[in-house]
Design a protein around this motif. Structure first.
Motif, PDB file in Angstrom:
ATOM      1  N   GLU A 372       7.325 104.198 -11.589  1.00 25.35           N
ATOM      2  CA  GLU A 372       6.495 104.961 -10.657  1.00 25.35           C
ATOM      3  C   GLU A 372       6.848 104.629  -9.212  1.00 25.35           C
ATOM      4  N   ALA A 373       7.111 103.354  -8.925  1.00 25.54           N
ATOM      5  CA  ALA A 373       7.460 102.957  -7.570  1.00 25.54           C
ATOM      6  C   ALA A 373       8.755 103.612  -7.117  1.00 25.54           C
ATOM      7  N   LEU A 374       9.742 103.602  -7.988  1.00 20.10           N
ATOM      8  CA  LEU A 374      11.023 104.214  -7.645  1.00 20.10           C
ATOM      9  C   LEU A 374      10.854 105.704  -7.376  1.00 20.10           C
ATOM     10  N   ALA A 628       4.321  84.231  -6.606  1.00 18.37           N
ATOM     11  CA  ALA A 628       4.144  83.086  -7.498  1.00 18.37           C
ATOM     12  C   ALA A 628       4.242  83.492  -8.962  1.00 18.37           C
ATOM     13  N   ASP A 629       4.113  84.811  -9.246  1.00 18.84           N
ATOM     14  CA  ASP A 629       4.073  85.270 -10.636  1.00 18.84           C
ATOM     15  C   ASP A 629       5.344  85.957 -11.104  1.00 18.84           C
ATOM     16  N   TYR A 630       5.965  86.736 -10.243  1.00 10.81           N
ATOM     17  CA  TYR A 630       7.096  87.553 -10.684  1.00 10.81           C
ATOM     18  C   TYR A 630       8.219  87.566  -9.656  1.00 10.81           C
ATOM     19  N   VAL A 631       9.432  87.719 -10.186  1.00 12.87           N
ATOM     20  CA  VAL A 631      10.621  87.955  -9.383  1.00 12.87           C
ATOM     21  C   VAL A 631      11.000  89.422  -9.547  1.00 12.87           C
ATOM     22  N   ALA A 632      11.438  90.054  -8.462  1.00 11.04           N
ATOM     23  CA  ALA A 632      11.893  91.439  -8.555  1.00 11.04           C
ATOM     24  C   ALA A 632      13.112  91.623  -7.676  1.00 11.04           C
ATOM     25  N   ILE A 656      10.842  99.993  -1.814  1.00 12.42           N
ATOM     26  CA  ILE A 656      10.769 100.122  -3.279  1.00 12.42           C
ATOM     27  C   ILE A 656      10.237  98.832  -3.885  1.00 12.42           C
ATOM     28  N   TRP A 657      10.727  97.696  -3.379  1.00  9.99           N
ATOM     29  CA  TRP A 657      10.241  96.390  -3.851  1.00  9.99           C
ATOM     30  C   TRP A 657       8.741  96.273  -3.612  1.00  9.99           C
TER      31      TRP A 657
END
Length: 710
Positions: A372-374, A628-632, A656-657
């Motif tokens: 959805e973000a993309l 702290a929770d996710y890498v993107a 987008i990130w």
């Protein structure tokens, strides 16, 4: 004289004609008929022709009934022999030569299938009556009346073919369900790899049509009718028929398209599956839902005319056409599923002959968030018709991949995956590994480096003078400030000081396996890498400095087995840099998001850290970061290396990130980053003398001073 003596004549009626008229009818009845003689031509030629024709007819009749008797005996013997070769019908259910792979997400929910799926045996009595009736109405309405071959259906099919200008055996074949089942069984000939070039060649040969094949098909069908009951034949057919999307059999199709058992299908769903029998690959709802729904409406009409549906039920089915389940709508997992299949053992994924269940790390909520973000950013901020592409990877700090988008078209299977297959120059996104090396060797976030005109003599290439993106120099800056502004000269100076060999080693240990540049441009991301590798390397920074191997497979087992054959193939590996160095680096990267080149990635409710990257001529634009929770990680560019127009890593990739991480963290409580939190200080600390690196080799002190000052 008296006349008494004379005799008087008698009193009589007047004389009448003795000829009495008779009614015409009486005359016809009493008339004596003369026998009519058969007229014969006196022409001897005519008599001879008649004699010859009579003789020919008598000969034909004599030959005809004898030939018919012989054919009947031969067919009977062929049917009897075929009957003896037929196995029990339960042995004919699964006709696949290879197995299937079912992929489950981290919660154990099915999200993708690969290979030839067989959902399990269902019988004609078990399936939904709507599906059973739809198949009979569509494929063979006299199924329960014929002995395997339907002469009426064959004659009707031939008439249609001739009317439409085709040969009598071209197009409609008038085959019964029993004949179709015989063809599905390939007349009892099983697939043998040693005898066929491929399975496709074997299937093609089984589907060939000729007079001899039709005769063989008819014999086999009649033998099946003698051996099995009607429902048993229908059961074999419903389990072996290919129904598109890799689904073999009614149960697999029901699960794949609707996420339910074949026993629970409603009229619209049953009609859709029955409609696939005509052209399963073309009509599959995952290929074209509207086309599949249109075909289903035709089947509903057939069911209504043949009495399987009332007018009201047919109207309901037409008003509420079948819809795909959520898993089917996602087109079988797309890029992530393809990556897991490619990364798993070949004999249990691409070439498996078993039915395999693979549990993965995928989080379907996060996958939707990334897609959805993309779409949002491209719809709102990229010009129509642009061929620019993008990719996204979301993972946990241990390397467990939670979402993957390999291109703008997200509902695809087998497409080029830009997250895992595209090797692109990393640009300034590589700089954190330069500073990680320096921090590991004893430098601090506030160590000073002089940003000034700087040149190097590169053997074989001549003099090379790196420049900042702004074409300006900023004098004495800290390492944190140099990273925040993505200054090129300080990055090259630091890399040359600590040693390119050590920078390459640190980057490689963090998981960047691509060939790394040997020259000083290494510090500016002249090397190529994939988005997955880069995201995994950033995950190593977040987890405190340990290497990470990105993974998607957590468990693999065979269908029906309880014990897994293998577990996760990745995760946290050996330590690369000390935790203190990692905490300082995370702080430096947080400054990039908080007022630096990556400010567009800043999140409204939690801390984030990251780094932008833009390559020469803007052919690639990156933003990688983490909370702290996710890498993107996000990459953007053209497949043909065309330069982007007005795009840098701090622009659209950062947006987008941002859009991805906002959606990813919905409902997730904010947590602080595991980073150094320095107390405010007025003057930057001088850079310490370089410690001897673990890999050997001590720098000359005067070189350090000339580059860093003080």
């Amino acid at each position: 004289m008296s006349n008494s003596g004379r005799r008087k004549p008698p009193l009589v009626a007047p004389k009448r004609s003795r000829k009495v008229a008779k009614p015409k009818s009486a005359r016809r009845t009493t008339a004596k008929r003369k026998p009519q003689r058969r007229s014969r031509s006196r022409n001897p030629l005519v008599r001879m022709v008649r004699a010859i024709v009579g003789w020919v007819l008598r000969v034909l009749w004599a030959i005809g009934w004898r030939v018919t008797a012989v054919v009947a005996i031969v067919v009977g013997l062929a049917v009897a022999y075929t009957y003896t070769t037929l196995p029990e019908y339960k042995a004919l259910m699964d006709g696949r030569a290879r197995g299937s792979v079912t992929l489950l997400d981290r919660e154990g929910q099915v999200f993708a299938w690969r290979g030839d799926q067989f959902g399990g045996v269902v019988t004609a009595e078990m399936i939904s009556p709507h599906l059973k009736n739809a198949v009979i109405a569509t494929e063979d309405r006299r199924f329960y009346m014929h002995p395997g071959v339907d002469p009426i259906g064959i004659a009707s099919a031939m008439r249609i073919n001739l009317r439409e200008g085709r040969g009598p055996l071209s197009g409609n074949g008038g085959s019964t369900i029993t004949q179709q089942t015989a063809k599905l069984l390939c007349f009892g000939v099983e697939y043998d790899e040693s005898e066929w070039e491929s399975e496709a060649a074997y299937v093609s040969d089984c589907r060939r049509t000729s007079l001899w094949r039709k005769a063989k098909e008819a014999v086999y069908a009649m033998a099946m009718e003698a051996k099995y009951s009607k429902n048993e034949i229908l059961t074999v057919y419903l389990n072996r028929a290919y129904l598109g999307g890799g689904a073999y059999g009614a149960e697999a199709a029901a699960q794949r398209y609707f996420g339910k058992s074949a026993a629970r299908l409603n009229a619209a769903e049953g009609a859709m599956i029955a409609g696939l029998l005509t052209a399963p690959s073309t009509l599959a709802p995952t290929a074209n839902l509207e086309r599949s729904q249109n075909r289903a409406s035709v089947v509903v009409g057939l069911m209504r005319r043949q009495g399987y549906l009332s007018a009201n039920d047919a109207a309901v089915a037409l008003a509420n056409p079948a819809e795909l389940s959520e898993a089917a709508q996602r087109q079988a997992g797309g890029y992530f599923a393809d990556w897991v299949m490619a990364s798993g053992p070949e004999f249990f994924t691409r070439d498996t002959t078993e039915d395999v269940i693979i549990r993965t790390t995928l989080d379907q909520r996060l996958q939707r968030a990334a897609e959805e973000a993309l779409k949002t950013v491209f719809d709102e901020k990229v010009r129509d018709g642009s061929k620019a592409q993008a990719a996204i990877v979301v993972m946990s700090a241990d390397g467990a991949v939670r979402a993957m988008v390999g291109g703008r078209k997200t509902k695809v299977i087998g497409a080029f995956n830009r997250a895992t297959q595209a090797n692109r120059q990393t640009g300034s996104a590589f700089k954190p590994f330069v500073y990680a090396t320096a921090l590991e060797l004893g430098y601090s976030y506030d160590s000073v480096v002089v940003d000034e005109p700087y040149c190097l003599d590169v053997p074989g290439s001549g003099r090379w003078c790196p420049e900042n993106y702004t074409r300006k120099h900023y004098g004495r800056v800290t390492l944190a400030e140099a990273l925040r502004q993505s200054l090129n000269v300080p990055a090259v100076k630091v890399s040359e000081t600590v040693g390119r060999d050590l920078v390459r080693k640190v980057a490689s240990d963090f998981g960047i396996e691509s060939d790394l540049a040997a020259g000083p441009a290494l510090a500016l991301g002249a090397s190529e890498s994939t988005l997955l590798e880069m995201s995994g390397a950033y995950a190593g920074i977040l987890n405190g400095g340990s290497s990470v191997t990105p993974y998607g497979l957590t468990e693999l087992k065979l269908l029906g087995e309880d014990e897994p054959l293998m577990g996760a193939g990745g995760g946290i590996g050996e330590r690369v840099i000390q935790e203190k160095a990692a905490r300082e680096l995370i702080y430096m990267m947080s400054r990039v998001v908080d007022g630096g080149t990556g400010s567009r990635a800043k999140l409204p409710d939690r801390e984030a850290a990251g780094k932008t990257g833009t390559t020469q001529a803007a052919r690639d634009a990156w933003f990688l970061g983490f909370t702290a929770d996710y890498v993107a990680g996000v990459w953007m560019g053209y497949d043909d290396n065309t330069p982007l127009t007005g795009v840098t890593g701090g622009g659209l990739p950062a947006e987008i990130w941002h859009e991805t991480m906002v959606r990813v963290h919905e409902g997730v409580p904010p947590k602080p980053l595991p980073m150094l939190r320095p107390a405010p200080r007025r003057d930057p600390a001088p850079a310490p003398q370089r410690r001897a690196p673990v890999a050997g080799g001590n720098p000359i002190e005067n070189i350090l001073r000339s580059i860093f000052g003080n």
